[in-house]
Scaffold this motif. Structure first.
Motif, PDB file in Angstrom:
ATOM      1  N   LEU A 565      -8.124 -24.366  32.724  1.00 48.84           N
ATOM      2  CA  LEU A 565      -8.056 -23.781  31.230  1.00 48.84           C
ATOM      3  C   LEU A 565      -8.687 -24.578  29.981  1.00 48.84           C
ATOM      4  CD1 LEU A 565      -4.580 -22.380  31.968  1.00 48.84           C
ATOM      5  CD2 LEU A 565      -6.737 -20.954  32.003  1.00 48.84           C
ATOM      6  N   GLY A 566      -9.039 -25.608  30.150  1.00 49.49           N
ATOM      7  CA  GLY A 566      -9.854 -26.230  29.289  1.00 49.49           C
ATOM      8  C   GLY A 566      -9.176 -27.341  28.446  1.00 49.49           C
ATOM      9  N   VAL A 567      -7.788 -27.525  28.908  1.00 50.69           N
ATOM     10  CA  VAL A 567      -6.911 -28.571  28.404  1.00 50.69           C
ATOM     11  C   VAL A 567      -7.167 -29.999  28.400  1.00 50.69           C
ATOM     12  CG1 VAL A 567      -4.376 -29.147  27.943  1.00 50.69           C
ATOM     13  CG2 VAL A 567      -5.299 -26.703  28.400  1.00 50.69           C
ATOM     14  N   ARG A 568      -7.274 -30.687  27.411  1.00 54.92           N
ATOM     15  CA  ARG A 568      -7.713 -32.106  27.507  1.00 54.92           C
ATOM     16  C   ARG A 568      -6.597 -33.083  27.418  1.00 54.92           C
ATOM     17  NH1 ARG A 568     -13.162 -32.596  27.004  1.00 54.92           N
ATOM     18  NH2 ARG A 568     -14.539 -30.712  26.578  1.00 54.92           N
ATOM     19  N   SER A 569      -6.811 -34.120  27.867  1.00 54.24           N
ATOM     20  CA  SER A 569      -5.722 -35.339  27.824  1.00 54.24           C
ATOM     21  C   SER A 569      -5.586 -35.673  26.490  1.00 54.24           C
ATOM     22  CB  SER A 569      -6.186 -36.545  28.726  1.00 54.24           C
ATOM     23  OG  SER A 569      -5.151 -37.560  28.700  1.00 54.24           O
ATOM     24  N   GLY A 570      -4.218 -35.781  25.989  1.00 60.07           N
ATOM     25  CA  GLY A 570      -4.020 -36.464  24.794  1.00 60.07           C
ATOM     26  C   GLY A 570      -4.436 -37.767  24.701  1.00 60.07           C
ATOM     27  N   GLY A 571      -4.844 -38.306  23.499  1.00 58.52           N
ATOM     28  CA  GLY A 571      -5.296 -39.642  23.211  1.00 58.52           C
ATOM     29  C   GLY A 571      -6.901 -40.072  23.394  1.00 58.52           C
ATOM     30  N   THR A 572      -7.337 -39.420  24.543  1.00 61.19           N
ATOM     31  CA  THR A 572      -8.723 -39.520  25.005  1.00 61.19           C
ATOM     32  C   THR A 572      -9.613 -38.368  24.715  1.00 61.19           C
ATOM     33  OG1 THR A 572      -8.546 -39.187  27.246  1.00 61.19           O
ATOM     34  CG2 THR A 572      -8.127 -41.252  26.808  1.00 61.19           C
ATOM     35  N   GLY A 573      -9.105 -37.208  25.058  1.00 62.11           N
ATOM     36  CA  GLY A 573      -9.679 -35.933  24.769  1.00 62.11           C
ATOM     37  C   GLY A 573     -10.387 -35.567  25.987  1.00 62.11           C
ATOM     38  N   ASN A 574     -10.179 -36.510  27.052  1.00 64.17           N
ATOM     39  CA  ASN A 574     -11.053 -36.021  28.164  1.00 64.17           C
ATOM     40  C   ASN A 574     -10.570 -35.035  29.061  1.00 64.17           C
ATOM     41  OD1 ASN A 574     -12.290 -38.622  28.072  1.00 64.17           O
ATOM     42  ND2 ASN A 574     -10.894 -39.739  29.309  1.00 64.17           N
ATOM     43  N   LEU A 575     -11.470 -34.123  29.534  1.00 66.04           N
ATOM     44  CA  LEU A 575     -11.195 -33.069  30.544  1.00 66.04           C
ATOM     45  C   LEU A 575     -10.957 -33.378  31.932  1.00 66.04           C
ATOM     46  CD1 LEU A 575     -10.739 -29.892  30.218  1.00 66.04           C
ATOM     47  CD2 LEU A 575     -12.938 -29.667  30.702  1.00 66.04           C
ATOM     48  N   ALA A 576      -9.896 -34.296  32.173  1.00 67.00           N
ATOM     49  CA  ALA A 576      -9.550 -34.929  33.377  1.00 67.00           C
ATOM     50  C   ALA A 576      -8.238 -34.867  33.993  1.00 67.00           C
ATOM     51  CB  ALA A 576     -10.224 -36.426  33.184  1.00 67.00           C
ATOM     52  N   MET A 577      -8.025 -35.323  35.137  1.00 68.45           N
ATOM     53  CA  MET A 577      -6.590 -35.417  35.712  1.00 68.45           C
ATOM     54  C   MET A 577      -5.925 -36.797  34.952  1.00 68.45           C
ATOM     55  SD  MET A 577      -6.236 -32.654  37.435  1.00 68.45           S
ATOM     56  CE  MET A 577      -4.902 -33.288  38.776  1.00 68.45           C
ATOM     57  N   GLU A 578      -5.559 -36.427  33.735  1.00 64.79           N
ATOM     58  CA  GLU A 578      -4.725 -37.508  33.176  1.00 64.79           C
ATOM     59  C   GLU A 578      -3.859 -36.895  32.222  1.00 64.79           C
ATOM     60  OE1 GLU A 578      -8.040 -39.975  31.581  1.00 64.79           O
ATOM     61  OE2 GLU A 578      -7.616 -39.106  29.626  1.00 64.79           O
ATOM     62  N   VAL A 579      -2.832 -37.691  31.749  1.00 66.49           N
ATOM     63  CA  VAL A 579      -1.772 -37.201  30.783  1.00 66.49           C
ATOM     64  C   VAL A 579      -1.688 -38.332  29.751  1.00 66.49           C
ATOM     65  CG1 VAL A 579       0.325 -36.392  30.225  1.00 66.49           C
ATOM     66  CG2 VAL A 579      -0.639 -35.707  32.511  1.00 66.49           C
ATOM     67  N   ASP A 580      -1.728 -38.334  28.515  1.00 68.05           N
ATOM     68  CA  ASP A 580      -1.942 -39.150  27.377  1.00 68.05           C
ATOM     69  C   ASP A 580      -2.609 -40.595  27.882  1.00 68.05           C
ATOM     70  OD1 ASP A 580      -0.097 -37.640  26.012  1.00 68.05           O
ATOM     71  OD2 ASP A 580       1.819 -38.868  26.378  1.00 68.05           O
ATOM     72  N   ALA A 581      -3.743 -40.258  28.313  1.00 63.02           N
ATOM     73  CA  ALA A 581      -4.802 -41.308  28.604  1.00 63.02           C
ATOM     74  C   ALA A 581      -4.358 -41.993  29.956  1.00 63.02           C
ATOM     75  CB  ALA A 581      -4.867 -42.207  27.581  1.00 63.02           C
ATOM     76  N   LEU A 582      -3.225 -41.549  30.434  1.00 60.51           N
ATOM     77  CA  LEU A 582      -3.034 -42.346  31.909  1.00 60.51           C
ATOM     78  C   LEU A 582      -3.359 -41.459  33.294  1.00 60.51           C
ATOM     79  CD1 LEU A 582       0.680 -43.241  30.443  1.00 60.51           C
ATOM     80  CD2 LEU A 582      -1.264 -44.882  30.791  1.00 60.51           C
ATOM     81  N   PRO A 583      -4.008 -42.087  34.067  1.00 57.20           N
ATOM     82  CA  PRO A 583      -4.750 -41.070  34.975  1.00 57.20           C
ATOM     83  C   PRO A 583      -3.259 -40.617  35.862  1.00 57.20           C
ATOM     84  CG  PRO A 583      -4.699 -43.555  35.552  1.00 57.20           C
ATOM     85  CD  PRO A 583      -4.461 -43.317  34.272  1.00 57.20           C
ATOM     86  N   PHE A 584      -3.544 -39.234  36.650  1.00 59.67           N
ATOM     87  CA  PHE A 584      -2.522 -38.807  37.145  1.00 59.67           C
ATOM     88  C   PHE A 584      -2.130 -39.795  38.585  1.00 59.67           C
ATOM     89  CE2 PHE A 584      -0.815 -36.143  40.679  1.00 59.67           C
ATOM     90  CZ  PHE A 584       0.357 -35.558  39.912  1.00 59.67           C
ATOM     91  N   HIS A 585      -3.390 -40.106  39.026  1.00 56.75           N
ATOM     92  CA  HIS A 585      -3.073 -41.105  40.494  1.00 56.75           C
ATOM     93  C   HIS A 585      -3.541 -42.476  39.708  1.00 56.75           C
ATOM     94  CE1 HIS A 585      -2.164 -38.304  43.484  1.00 56.75           C
ATOM     95  NE2 HIS A 585      -3.201 -37.526  43.219  1.00 56.75           N
ATOM     96  N   PRO A 586      -2.690 -43.302  39.802  1.00 55.11           N
ATOM     97  CA  PRO A 586      -1.439 -43.649  40.349  1.00 55.11           C
ATOM     98  C   PRO A 586      -0.290 -43.442  39.410  1.00 55.11           C
ATOM     99  CG  PRO A 586      -1.961 -45.949  40.040  1.00 55.11           C
ATOM    100  CD  PRO A 586      -3.256 -44.951  39.472  1.00 55.11           C
ATOM    101  N   THR A 587      -0.451 -43.335  38.254  1.00 53.74           N
ATOM    102  CA  THR A 587       0.606 -43.506  37.195  1.00 53.74           C
ATOM    103  C   THR A 587       1.628 -42.551  37.284  1.00 53.74           C
ATOM    104  OG1 THR A 587      -0.936 -44.625  35.652  1.00 53.74           O
ATOM    105  CG2 THR A 587       0.998 -43.884  34.802  1.00 53.74           C
ATOM    106  N   HIS A 588       1.153 -41.167  37.178  1.00 52.93           N
ATOM    107  CA  HIS A 588       2.171 -40.022  37.037  1.00 52.93           C
ATOM    108  C   HIS A 588       2.516 -39.623  38.488  1.00 52.93           C
ATOM    109  CE1 HIS A 588       1.358 -39.520  32.826  1.00 52.93           C
ATOM    110  NE2 HIS A 588       0.043 -39.750  33.072  1.00 52.93           N
ATOM    111  N   SER A 589       1.800 -39.926  39.546  1.00 55.15           N
ATOM    112  CA  SER A 589       2.120 -39.516  41.026  1.00 55.15           C
ATOM    113  C   SER A 589       3.078 -40.491  41.253  1.00 55.15           C
ATOM    114  CB  SER A 589       0.821 -39.172  41.645  1.00 55.15           C
ATOM    115  OG  SER A 589       0.344 -40.778  41.767  1.00 55.15           O
ATOM    116  N   ASP A 590       2.873 -41.627  41.162  1.00 57.17           N
ATOM    117  CA  ASP A 590       3.972 -42.808  41.550  1.00 57.17           C
ATOM    118  C   ASP A 590       5.375 -42.510  40.789  1.00 57.17           C
ATOM    119  OD1 ASP A 590       1.865 -43.785  43.192  1.00 57.17           O
ATOM    120  OD2 ASP A 590       1.930 -45.701  41.903  1.00 57.17           O
TER     121      ASP A 590
END
Length: 608
Positions: A565-590
């Protein structure tokens, strides 16, 4: 021994006004369990036994006789119950007609039920004042809580009230929990109106007990519920012991050993006054969840805002809720991928628990959030869609009319408001992100709902954040101003009743879902929530709750939807699988895996 019991009882009943309480002292000194006695026709016996089983706090069944059996060898020796009690009440068609000294000549079924007088000595030994005995009074109240009906037996729960100093409520709960046959732990602590009791000075049975300054009303289920069952079922003939003429058993008044089910007591609302109970084991696990989400991989200093047990108290409050409204973050393109996943995780569990859930969002974010909700249903993250609404400020009473039917403060539509990762109003009236950018022009004044709720009895507010600028973090604003980057500018000025802080706001949402599951599976909490009656469960409910817990797959699916839907990660502005500049794998998934593993680990009971 029984000869001694009989002599003491006969002596006691020569005394009039104080007979009930002298009898209590005699029983306590002998160290044996007392019993309420109910005698019913054989045709009703099976239904009444099932009625006791489904309402165990009030009607703890010690023994049921067979038709024609006048003794009760499993609980007392050398006794003919037809004449052993000094006085019996006679009910005809549900109405008390008279009292008699003997029931010889009647062939009926006897039920022996545990009595709360068995734990009063232990309360005194622990230093808990016994206002009932001090004043020579004992008041009992019919409540608006229905017992679980069986056959013709259908009546309200009856309770006793004992005033307990606020700092001794947990002690009282722990001690009485160890005597399950004497009604066990309290079934309600706080405002009597929540039980449907309008006036404590006017009990339905007995005399009112006066509270001292600092006392909290604590309610236990009461065996007089059996008398209400007789009155409502109207059998042609029934009997009970007369008040003060209790049956003394051979069962030692010995408490159970302590265990992880021992209750801990927490104040969760001041208006109306309400405490809740949960087991030591569940409390320990939830505290471990709180510790996990407090980790700070982004090194933002969030631990400085931590307040002990905000997760626990907020989830206890939510467990008592009926209707919850979630305040979605503003346009997710502003807040990034943090917030919506945590909100959906909480909503999923609350819906599984039978709560009504509504989402409120900014007008400019309706379309995107609607698409997100539809995508969550399509991918199986949500099992049903959630109403999505907006709030508009059309005048000074707009928030009141939004929260309450017809703007009437006594008729709230919602009993809980939860905000997650939503920028909150600062002291200067503006809204800031953590970088100090003013985003007031992009945010609807939904804070007004929290402000209005602060003055409305029965509405609890919860804020979840990871920086201090989020709605609800006004509770810790002084810490935010002193310890967080840009804190003096961005600190939210609007406080919530509970402020859950986490390394990432989504993590707070995941922990709430896990904690609610732990409370549902906590026998101590469920007993309190159901007022000591049998919980109403539906087939497959536990499986439904298990599948409603957060999972790596579900959280990855929500994040994927946000990215699409075009929502970007806070902190980096990346359109990627991350939240607050932390990658979903492994940080959030773990982290999700750790929270769920801790929740489901039967050995990780923790310590309170």
């Amino acid at each position: 021994m029984w000869h001694t019991h009989r002599l003491k009882r006969e002596h006691t009943h020569r005394l009039k006004r104080e007979s009930q309480y002298l009898l209590v002292y005699e029983c306590i000194s002998l160290g044996h369990q007392q019993a309420t006695v109910v005698i019913l026709p054989s045709a009703l016996a099976n239904d009444f036994e099932a009625f006791c089983s489904r309402n165990p706090a009030a009607l703890s069944l010690l023994y049921r006789s067979q038709p024609g059996e006048t003794s009760c060898l499993p609980i007392a020796s050398n006794v003919d119950t037809r004449s052993y009690i000094s006085l019996y009440c006679v009910f005809e068609n549900g109405r008390l007609q008279k009292t008699v000294p003997s029931l010889k000549g009647f062939d009926m079924v006897f039920f022996y039920l545990g009595s709360s007088f068995g734990f009063e000595a232990r309360l005194r030994e622990a230093g808990v004042p016994d206002r009932n005995v001090e004043q020579g009074k004992n008041g009992m109240y019919k409540t608006a809580v229905p017992c679980v009906p069986v056959g013709v037996f259908d009546c309200p729960l009856v309770v006793t009230m004992r005033p307990v100093p606020a700092d001794m409520v947990t002690t009282a709960a722990k001690i009485t929990h160890l005597n399950p046959h004497a009604h066990g732990a309290p079934i309600h602590i706080g405002d009597p109106a929540l039980l449907g009791i309008r006036d404590l000075s006017r009990p339905d049975y007995g005399d009112p007990v006066e509270r001292h300054a600092g006392d909290v009303p604590v309610f236990w289920a009461c065996g007089v519920t059996a008398v209400e069952a007789i009155r409502n079922s109207k059998p042609p003939l029934a009997f009970s012991h007369s008040p003060g003429s209790m049956f003394l058993t051979d069962i030692p008044d010995t408490p159970l050993p302590t265990s992880q089910l021992s209750p801990c007591c927490f104040l969760i609302s001041q208006d109306p006054l309400l405490y809740s109970l949960a087991s030591e084991g569940a409390v320990g696990k939830i505290r471990q969840l709180e510790k996990v989400i407090g980790e700070d991989p982004g090194n933002r200093g969030i631990k400085a805002l931590f307040v002990q047990d905000e997760l626990l108290r907020s989830c206890l409050a939510l467990s008592h809720s009926t209707s919850v409204i979630y305040l979605f973050p503003p346009q997710p393109t502003l807040s990034g991928t943090d917030g919506p996943p945590g909100a959906l995780a909480m909503a999923t569990m609350l819906i599984a628990l039978g709560k009504q859930v509504t989402m409120v969002t900014d007008k400019r974010a309706v379309q995107l959030n609607q698409e997100l909700l539809e995508e969550a249903v399509r991918t199986g993250v949500l099992k049903t869609t959630i109403p999505l609404v907006t709030f508009e400020d059309n005048g000074p009473d707009s928030a009141l009319h939004f929260l309450c039917h017809e703007g009437d403060p006594t008729k709230p539509r919602f009993d809980h408001l939860v905000a997650i990762e939503r920028s909150g109003r600062a002291a200067d009236g503006n809204y800031y992100n953590m970088r100090g950018a003013n985003i007031k022009h992009l945010v609807d004044p939904i804070d007004d709902l929290f402000v209005a709720a602060a003055d409305l009895p029965g509405i609890t507010t919860i804020g979840i954040g990871d920086g201090g600028n989020e709605l609800g973090m006004g509770k810790v604003k002084e810490k935010v101003k002193a310890l967080m980057p840009n804190g003096s500018l961005v600190a939210c000025d609007v406080a919530a009743d509970y402020a859950i802080t986490a390394g990432v706001s989504n993590w707070g949402g995941y922990a709430v879902a896990c904690a609610l599951y732990l409370l549902y599976t906590c026998p101590t909490h469920q007993r309190y929530l159901c007022r000591g009656t049998e919980p109403a469960t539906s087939p497959g409910l536990l499986d439904n709750l298990l599948t409603s817990l957060p999972s790596v797959d579900k959280e990855e699916a929500v994040l994927s939807s946000l990215v699409r839907l075009g929502v970007r990660s806070g902190g980096t502005g990346n359109l990627a699988m991350e939240v607050d500049a932390l990658p979903f794998h492994p940080t959030h998934s773990d982290l999700v895996s750790r929270l769920v593993a801790l929740t489901l680990d039967s050995g990780a009971t923790g310590t309170p």
